[in-house]
Design an enzyme around this catalytic site. Structure first.
Site, PDB file in Angstrom:
ATOM      1  N   HIS A 177      41.473  28.203 -20.272  1.00  0.00           N
ATOM      2  CA  HIS A 177      42.900  27.970 -20.520  1.00  0.00           C
ATOM      3  C   HIS A 177      43.462  26.784 -19.752  1.00  0.00           C
ATOM      4  O   HIS A 177      44.348  26.086 -20.236  1.00  0.00           O
ATOM      5  CB  HIS A 177      43.671  29.242 -20.133  1.00  0.00           C
ATOM      6  CG  HIS A 177      45.149  29.124 -20.210  1.00  0.00           C
ATOM      7  ND1 HIS A 177      45.814  28.855 -21.393  1.00  0.00           N
ATOM      8  CD2 HIS A 177      46.109  29.243 -19.253  1.00  0.00           C
ATOM      9  CE1 HIS A 177      47.129  28.826 -21.162  1.00  0.00           C
ATOM     10  NE2 HIS A 177      47.317  29.053 -19.879  1.00  0.00           N
TER      11      HIS A 177
ATOM     12  N   ASP B 197      50.767  25.394 -21.663  1.00  0.00           N
ATOM     13  CA  ASP B 197      51.239  26.761 -21.521  1.00  0.00           C
ATOM     14  C   ASP B 197      52.763  26.794 -21.700  1.00  0.00           C
ATOM     15  O   ASP B 197      53.258  26.305 -22.703  1.00  0.00           O
ATOM     16  CB  ASP B 197      50.763  27.309 -20.163  1.00  0.00           C
ATOM     17  CG  ASP B 197      50.979  28.788 -19.983  1.00  0.00           C
ATOM     18  OD1 ASP B 197      50.143  29.570 -20.475  1.00  0.00           O
ATOM     19  OD2 ASP B 197      51.977  29.174 -19.350  1.00  0.00           O
TER      20      ASP B 197
END
Length: 287
Positions: free
Chosen positions: A265, A104
């Site tokens: 994610h 991320d």
């Protein structure tokens, strides 16, 4: 959690970083994502520490690291500034070159580090991202709706800060708490309730929509990552809906490999063993 690791506060040239260090072997820098801390690596770092010296800091503005004052250009929260923290940190630990993996926002710091300091980064792994400039350049309605927080957090001070501050846990982790180990979630929740952290994370996204974007667009088609690059992403996440992920990264790095994992994610927490195996294989492989 993180048995046999040490926890330190290390002063770099511009920020003080909370850093977890453990293991033996070649240095491996692990960078976390938003709105988390280095604790996101708690399932994979101990496994990697059997083969590497693992260094896992909180990025500036996050967790127990300092929150430097920003400026009108948001440079103090740019990925270039965060990357400089990492160079300073690794220099202090005695490492002139090292491998790096980032998830991320940490992935954005890691690839900026590889672009700006190619002699420092021996190998790079990026988890569940495409480059910031690429994402903005290709923005569609679907992306805007799916990643609306990119645009909300980047709004001028202090609109998002005030709105998030009403209930930070609800904003950041609504419907996601079951994905995380309770001890890890406790660490994330501890810091995101602090107004200084909320402001710093907004500044991170303001930098993303300004200086980070500008730096990426300047490099787009003109500069590539030189070191071997591993790209991993979640099959159940948003990226495969919008991109051929490997093809995007082939425009940004000379030597790219990677695949999707059967998760969302948060790869290192949703699929820790598979994430570890991919990172171990890649970083141990001799070119």
């Amino acid at each position: 959690m993180f048995e046999l690791f040490t926890l330190k506060q290390i002063q770099t040239s511009e920020a003080t970083l909370r850093v977890r260090i453990g293991g033996e072997g070649p240095p491996l820098l692990l960078l976390h994502g938003h709105p988390q801390t280095h604790v996101m690596w708690h399932k994979t770092a101990p496994l990697l520490a059997k083969h590497f010296t693992v260094i896992a800091p909180d990025l500036r503005g996050y967790g127990g690291s300092s929150k430097p004052q920003t400026d009108e250009n948001h440079y103090p929260y740019s990925k270039r500034a965060m990357a400089k923290d990492m160079i300073s940190l690794m220099n202090q630990l005695g490492y002139k070159e090292f491998a790096a993996a980032g998830h991320d926002r940490g992935g954005r710091v890691a690839y900026r580090l590889a672009l700006d300091e190619p002699e420092k980064v021996t190998k790079l792994a990026v988890l569940d991202i495409v480059p910031t400039g690429e994402a903005f350049h290709r923005t569609t309605m679907d992306f805007g709706m799916g990643y609306f927080h990119w645009f909300f957090l980047a709004q001028p001070y202090d609109l998002p800060e005030k709105m998030i501050g009403v209930n930070p846990g609800h904003f950041y982790f609504k419907g996601k708490k079951d994905l995380f180990d309770p001890a890890a979630l406790k660490d994330y929740m501890r810091w995101i309730k602090e107004p200084g952290t909320i402001h710093a994370m907004c500044e991170d996204y303001r930098a993303g929509a300004s200086i980070d974007y500008e730096l990426d667009i300047a490099d787009r088609g003109n500069k590539k990552i030189k070191c071997p690059t591993l790209v991993l992403w979640g099959k159940k996440g948003m990226l495969p809906r919008w991109y051929n992920v490997l093809d995007v990264w082939k425009d940004w790095a000379y030597h790219v490999e990677g695949r999707e994992l059967d998760c969302g994610h948060y790869l290192a927490e949703e699929a820790p063993n598979e994430t570890y195996e991919e990172l171990y294989r890649f970083f141990r492989k001799r070119e």
